[in-house]
Design a protein around this motif. Structure first.
Motif, PDB file in Angstrom:
ATOM      1  N   ASN A 104      -9.171   8.812  65.132  1.00  0.00           N
ATOM      2  CA  ASN A 104      -7.777   8.415  65.389  1.00  0.00           C
ATOM      3  C   ASN A 104      -6.780   9.110  64.477  1.00  0.00           C
ATOM      4  O   ASN A 104      -5.741   8.559  64.130  1.00  0.00           O
ATOM      5  CB  ASN A 104      -7.615   6.893  65.265  1.00  0.00           C
ATOM      6  N   ALA A 105      -7.109  10.313  64.053  1.00  0.00           N
ATOM      7  CA  ALA A 105      -6.143  11.101  63.284  1.00  0.00           C
ATOM      8  C   ALA A 105      -5.148  11.708  64.263  1.00  0.00           C
ATOM      9  O   ALA A 105      -5.526  12.468  65.147  1.00  0.00           O
ATOM     10  CB  ALA A 105      -6.862  12.197  62.506  1.00  0.00           C
ATOM     11  N   GLN A 106      -3.882  11.344  64.097  1.00  0.00           N
ATOM     12  CA  GLN A 106      -2.873  11.867  65.027  1.00  0.00           C
ATOM     13  C   GLN A 106      -2.315  13.203  64.558  1.00  0.00           C
ATOM     14  O   GLN A 106      -1.781  13.960  65.354  1.00  0.00           O
ATOM     15  CB  GLN A 106      -1.753  10.856  65.204  1.00  0.00           C
ATOM     16  N   ALA A 107      -2.412  13.445  63.280  1.00  0.00           N
ATOM     17  CA  ALA A 107      -1.971  14.733  62.742  1.00  0.00           C
ATOM     18  C   ALA A 107      -3.051  15.244  61.795  1.00  0.00           C
ATOM     19  O   ALA A 107      -3.738  14.457  61.135  1.00  0.00           O
ATOM     20  CB  ALA A 107      -0.649  14.588  62.003  1.00  0.00           C
ATOM     21  N   LEU A 108      -3.186  16.539  61.752  1.00  0.00           N
ATOM     22  CA  LEU A 108      -4.173  17.174  60.877  1.00  0.00           C
ATOM     23  C   LEU A 108      -3.486  18.290  60.107  1.00  0.00           C
ATOM     24  O   LEU A 108      -2.747  19.093  60.690  1.00  0.00           O
ATOM     25  CB  LEU A 108      -5.330  17.744  61.715  1.00  0.00           C
ATOM     26  N   ILE A 109      -3.721  18.310  58.815  1.00  0.00           N
ATOM     27  CA  ILE A 109      -3.138  19.349  57.958  1.00  0.00           C
ATOM     28  C   ILE A 109      -4.281  20.171  57.390  1.00  0.00           C
ATOM     29  O   ILE A 109      -5.196  19.625  56.748  1.00  0.00           O
ATOM     30  CB  ILE A 109      -2.327  18.724  56.806  1.00  0.00           C
ATOM     31  N   THR A 110      -4.249  21.441  57.617  1.00  0.00           N
ATOM     32  CA  THR A 110      -5.254  22.333  57.032  1.00  0.00           C
ATOM     33  C   THR A 110      -4.533  23.367  56.178  1.00  0.00           C
ATOM     34  O   THR A 110      -3.362  23.684  56.421  1.00  0.00           O
ATOM     35  CB  THR A 110      -6.062  23.051  58.124  1.00  0.00           C
ATOM     36  N   GLY A 111      -5.230  23.879  55.191  1.00  0.00           N
ATOM     37  CA  GLY A 111      -4.584  24.854  54.314  1.00  0.00           C
ATOM     38  C   GLY A 111      -5.587  25.661  53.535  1.00  0.00           C
ATOM     39  O   GLY A 111      -6.792  25.337  53.517  1.00  0.00           O
ATOM     40  N   GLY A 112      -5.112  26.717  52.934  1.00  0.00           N
ATOM     41  CA  GLY A 112      -5.955  27.560  52.092  1.00  0.00           C
ATOM     42  C   GLY A 112      -5.216  27.935  50.826  1.00  0.00           C
ATOM     43  O   GLY A 112      -3.979  28.051  50.827  1.00  0.00           O
ATOM     44  N   VAL A 113      -5.962  28.073  49.732  1.00  0.00           N
ATOM     45  CA  VAL A 113      -5.372  28.387  48.427  1.00  0.00           C
ATOM     46  C   VAL A 113      -6.091  29.582  47.841  1.00  0.00           C
ATOM     47  O   VAL A 113      -7.326  29.666  47.874  1.00  0.00           O
ATOM     48  CB  VAL A 113      -5.497  27.189  47.458  1.00  0.00           C
ATOM     49  N   SER A 114      -5.318  30.504  47.332  1.00  0.00           N
ATOM     50  CA  SER A 114      -5.923  31.639  46.622  1.00  0.00           C
ATOM     51  C   SER A 114      -5.183  31.837  45.308  1.00  0.00           C
ATOM     52  O   SER A 114      -3.955  31.709  45.248  1.00  0.00           O
ATOM     53  CB  SER A 114      -5.869  32.911  47.484  1.00  0.00           C
ATOM     54  N   VAL A 115      -5.953  32.118  44.266  1.00  0.00           N
ATOM     55  CA  VAL A 115      -5.395  32.319  42.927  1.00  0.00           C
ATOM     56  C   VAL A 115      -5.774  33.708  42.452  1.00  0.00           C
ATOM     57  O   VAL A 115      -6.938  34.118  42.545  1.00  0.00           O
ATOM     58  CB  VAL A 115      -5.937  31.270  41.941  1.00  0.00           C
ATOM     59  N   SER A 116      -4.770  34.407  41.962  1.00  0.00           N
ATOM     60  CA  SER A 116      -4.998  35.729  41.388  1.00  0.00           C
ATOM     61  C   SER A 116      -4.223  35.800  40.086  1.00  0.00           C
ATOM     62  O   SER A 116      -2.987  35.910  40.095  1.00  0.00           O
ATOM     63  CB  SER A 116      -4.525  36.814  42.368  1.00  0.00           C
ATOM     64  N   GLY A 117      -4.963  35.725  38.963  1.00  0.00           N
ATOM     65  CA  GLY A 117      -4.276  35.651  37.674  1.00  0.00           C
ATOM     66  C   GLY A 117      -3.528  34.347  37.587  1.00  0.00           C
ATOM     67  O   GLY A 117      -4.090  33.277  37.778  1.00  0.00           O
ATOM     68  N   ASN A 118      -2.215  34.445  37.331  1.00  0.00           N
ATOM     69  CA  ASN A 118      -1.418  33.210  37.355  1.00  0.00           C
ATOM     70  C   ASN A 118      -0.629  33.098  38.648  1.00  0.00           C
ATOM     71  O   ASN A 118       0.277  32.279  38.752  1.00  0.00           O
ATOM     72  CB  ASN A 118      -0.480  33.167  36.146  1.00  0.00           C
TER      73      ASN A 118
END
Lengths: 441, 361
Positions: A104-118
């Motif tokens: 029963n999830a009406q909205a879904l949030i997906t994401g990606g994170v990348s770190v390079s140095g700071n």
């Protein structure tokens, strides 16, 4: 006789045609729905995908900040991760909508994170699960790892905006008076924090009494009233450098209750001169002062409407404290509050549709809202002492001061949705009063 | 010819006059209420009335006192003259009133009195008014959910679900049930938004005024199928002929009986329980009309489309439409419960989502 019969037959035929037309349903089935439900929208936000080594923790932390922002509105309810059927392993992989529908999830949030140095990069998508569609396009933010929290607020703002159709308020700050100690020896100093109480910083020391800080439209300056000289005077402070200067220092006068105009070029405030308090407008660049009201009564707490054409303020010219609206250039004022009790500290909503106020009636204090013409007054809170409302930048939430009874009573910051739901305390780790919400950063 | 008309006219005038003046339409005179009285003589009446008091016969009359001598003003060269005073008149002593000769009252002669108790009218059967069992609507309590029908707070260990069911338990013989499930109940809901000031007003659930009993609804008349008569057939034929030209372009209109009110309500209720309204948003100012197509199982086919919207800006309209679309799609589950034999009537549906009532909650 023939004419009469013909007329009757024609009438019968006409009636019959109408009846038949009414009985036969032509076109689609039409129904109208006027009753719905008011409840938080269930959504899921799995941990953001860590796309580079070393970004695991920050991807989890960002997901938690996004969830906290959305949950805190009272409009969303997160479905916990343990209930998830699907997992998001790649940002670009297709979404198994059936798995999210099942919980029963009406909205879904997906994401990606990348770190390079700071350097930190975060990208995200929002999906309408039951429609099987993405809401808007994917979005990407870049910044430094130090600002990961603010980037999470920005993602939450974008998600909030795509689902509700309105601007967010998570990437904003609040300036307020931090209070410590008992009522009879309370130390007050200016402080600024993120809207959720994080990143608290003090702007002044507790040597002098400070009151009523107000953010500038750009969020980089703060007006406030200080008793540094023994008399209340208005100061302007740069939030970044903490440098300040007195704005109104005319001998023999007291100035207080300042507020910026929407363009940030002038300030409207109360000035007491010769025992009479009236409203004045001061041009910040030239220092030129213009008197807006001329009344033997007390006029104070002015607040502009969003386009800067009108000012709402409080006055006791009718014998009791009420709210009035007048042109931003002064002139005749129109009274808008007519309910029982006394009204004060009006603040015009950033949307322009409502005015928030403090109301005192029958020994209780309330935070309420009304239309700009004074109609449709609604009281949202009630307590021993509620006062000083300030609007979130999207005009959806009101923050205010609540003080508890007795010598040991403390002041705290509270927020409430404009619908009257989701009343809660803002955790700042101590006492606070006189909040002023910044615009979105 | 004219003579006949004259005669007819005179007869009609006479008839009308008789009807108006002859009292034909007058209602019967109301019955005169008669009550029996007894006739008594003047002596008997005087004996029944109390004797009047005789007037006061006091003869003491206060005589007026003569005026005192007054000294005459001193007037030079004037001869003093005695002041003439009017001699006081003697008052006449009033004659004592003579007591009127009142004859001793004589007791009235006894009359024949029938010692019969009056017959009291039979009281009507006292019918007690049965106050309908109207449940007092409880004050709304603050909950996270606001729905058209309030739902009580379920037990803490209850799982939130659409249906109310209790966990199966072992019977008395100790045999385990076939399937052990957990308690489920709908999520608690209030009928309106409860703000902090409203919560303070909740002091007692007792009603302050009694509930006025409702008027008994009139029994709906059961329409019996009318037997077609030759006249009806003729009218039906005329109607069919008259509307034939209009009916031709609508040959695609669904045939058969339309949906009943109850069937429409079933669809409406099914959708509205999934329509989430954010009353504080600008989307709550927007009324949207969405169109959708259903298959025979009641499931939505294809996209839900926006047909019309009133109020609000583009962003608000978009949000209002998304909420309406979610409502339609979420609550279809295995298909809306609609009579398949009337599929032609509900194949295409237009639903208006009007949040005006919600804004007042």
């Amino acid at each position: 006789m023939k004419n009469l019969a013909a007329t009757l037959l024609i009438g019968l035929c006409a009636i019959g045609a109408c009846v038949q037309t009414a009985m036969a349903q032509s076109g689609p089935l039409r129904i109208e729905i006027t009753d719905g439900v008011i409840e938080p929208l269930p959504y899921a936000v799995p941990d953001l995908v860590a796309e580079t080594p070393g970004s695991n923790q920050i991807s989890k932390d960002m997901a938690r900040v996004i969830a906290a922002d959305l949950n805190g509105t009272g409009l969303f309810r997160e479905i916990p991760a343990k209930a998830h059927i699907s997992t998001i392993t790649h940002f670009g992989s297709p979404v198994q909508f059936a798995d999210w529908k099942a919980i029963n999830a009406q909205a879904l949030i997906t994401g990606g994170v990348s770190v390079s140095g700071n350097q930190l990069e975060v990208k995200f998508r929002v999906f309408d699960v039951f429609a099987g569609q993405e809401l808007g396009n994917g979005l990407r933010f870049k910044g430094t790892t130090d600002g990961w929290r603010r980037m999470a607020h920005k993602v939450a703002d974008a998600v909030y905006s795509r689902i509700t159709g309105e601007g967010g308020y998570f990437d904003s700050r609040v300036v307020f008076v931090s209070e410590a100690g008992p009522k009879n020896d309370r130390k007050k100093r200016l402080a600024v924090m993120d809207y959720d109480g994080e990143n608290l910083q003090y702007l002044t020391d507790s040597k002098d009494i400070v009151l009523a800080p107000r953010f500038s439209p750009t969020g980089d300056q703060v007006l406030y009233t200080s008793y540094e000289t023994g008399f209340p005077q208005v100061y302007v402070l740069n939030v970044g450098s903490a440098q300040r200067r007195v704005l109104s220092n005319q001998s023999g006068t007291m100035s207080f209750a300042p507020r910026f105009s929407p363009d940030g070029k002038s300030v409207v405030m109360s000035v007491t001169d010769g025992g009479n308090t009236d409203l004045y407008k001061m041009d910040i660049g030239s220092g030129k002062r213009t008197r807006l009201s001329q009344s033997p009564s007390i006029e104070t707490a002015p607040s502009y409407n969003p386009d800067g054409s009108q000012i709402v303020f409080e006055s006791d010219r009718s014998g009791t404290q009420q709210l009035y609206v007048m042109s931003a250039n002064g002139g005749e004022a129109k009274r808008i509050s007519f309910g029982q009790g006394r009204y004060g500290t009006p603040v015009w909503s950033p949307r322009g549709d409502l005015i928030a106020f403090t109301k005192q009636n029958k020994g209780r204090f309330h935070i309420g809202v009304m239309r700009t013409d004074g109609s449709e007054e609604r009281l949202l809170t009630a307590s021993f002492l509620d006062e000083g409302p300030t609007w979130a930048p999207n005009g959806r939430v009101i923050m205010f001061t609540r003080e508890t009874r007795g010598a040991d009573g403390v002041s705290a910051l509270y927020s409430v949705d404009v619908s009257g739901r989701n009343l809660k305390r803002v955790e700042i780790g101590g006492g606070g009063s006189d909040p002023s919400w910044s615009p979105l950063q | 010819m004219h003579i006949g008309q004259y005669i007819s006219g005179a007869a009609h005038v006479g008839l009308i006059g008789w009807v108006l003046l002859g009292g034909v339409f007058r209602p019967d005179a109301p019955p005169v209420e008669v009550s029996e009285v007894a006739i008594i003589s003047a002596e008997e009446f005087a004996a029944l009335t109390p004797t009047t008091q005789a007037p006061d016969l006091s003869t003491d009359v206060v005589a007026p006192t003569p005026p005192e001598d007054t000294s005459s003003p001193e007037v030079a060269a004037a001869i003093d003259e005695a002041v003439q005073q009017a001699a006081p008149q003697e008052t006449e002593v009033a004659e004592p009133d003579v007591t009127p000769d009142v004859p001793d009252p004589e007791p009235p002669e006894p009359q024949d009195v029938t010692d019969e108790a009056p017959v009291l009218p039979t009281p009507e059967v006292d019918t007690a008014v049965v106050i309908p069992d109207t449940p007092v609507r409880p004050d709304p309590v603050p909950t996270e959910r606001v729905a058209p029908e309030p739902v009580a707070q379920p037990k803490p260990e209850t799982t939130i679900a659409d249906e109310l069911q209790e966990a199966t338990k072992p019977d008395e013989a100790g045999q385990a049930a076939e399937e052990v499930t957990e308690d489920t109940a709908p999520e608690a809901a209030s009928s309106e938004i409860v703000t902090e000031p409203k919560q303070e007003g909740i002091a007692s659930a007792a009603p302050t005024t009694s509930v006025r009993p409702r008027v008994r609804p009139s029994r709906p008349a059961v329409a019996e199928p009318a037997q077609p008569t030759p006249t009806d057939d003729a009218v039906a034929a005329a109607l069919a002929e008259a509307t034939a030209s209009e009916a031709t372009p609508q040959s695609s209109a669904p045939s058969g009986p339309p949906l009943t009110g109850g069937e429409k309500d079933g669809l409406r209720v099914a959708v509205q329980q999934c329509w989430v309204v954010d009353v504080g948003s600008r989307a709550a100012d927007v009324t949207v009309v969405v169109g959708l197509e259903l298959d025979r199982s009641g499931k939505v086919q294809g996209d839900v489309r926006l047909i019309d919207a009133t109020g609000g800006d583009d962003a608000a309209v978009r949000t209002a439409f998304q909420a309406a679309r979610r409502a339609v799609l979420r609550c279809q589950k295995t298909g809306y419960d609609l009579p398949e034999e009337k599929y032609d009537h509900w194949k295409d549906v237009e639903i208006t989502f009007n949040p005006e009532k919600m804004r007042r909650k």
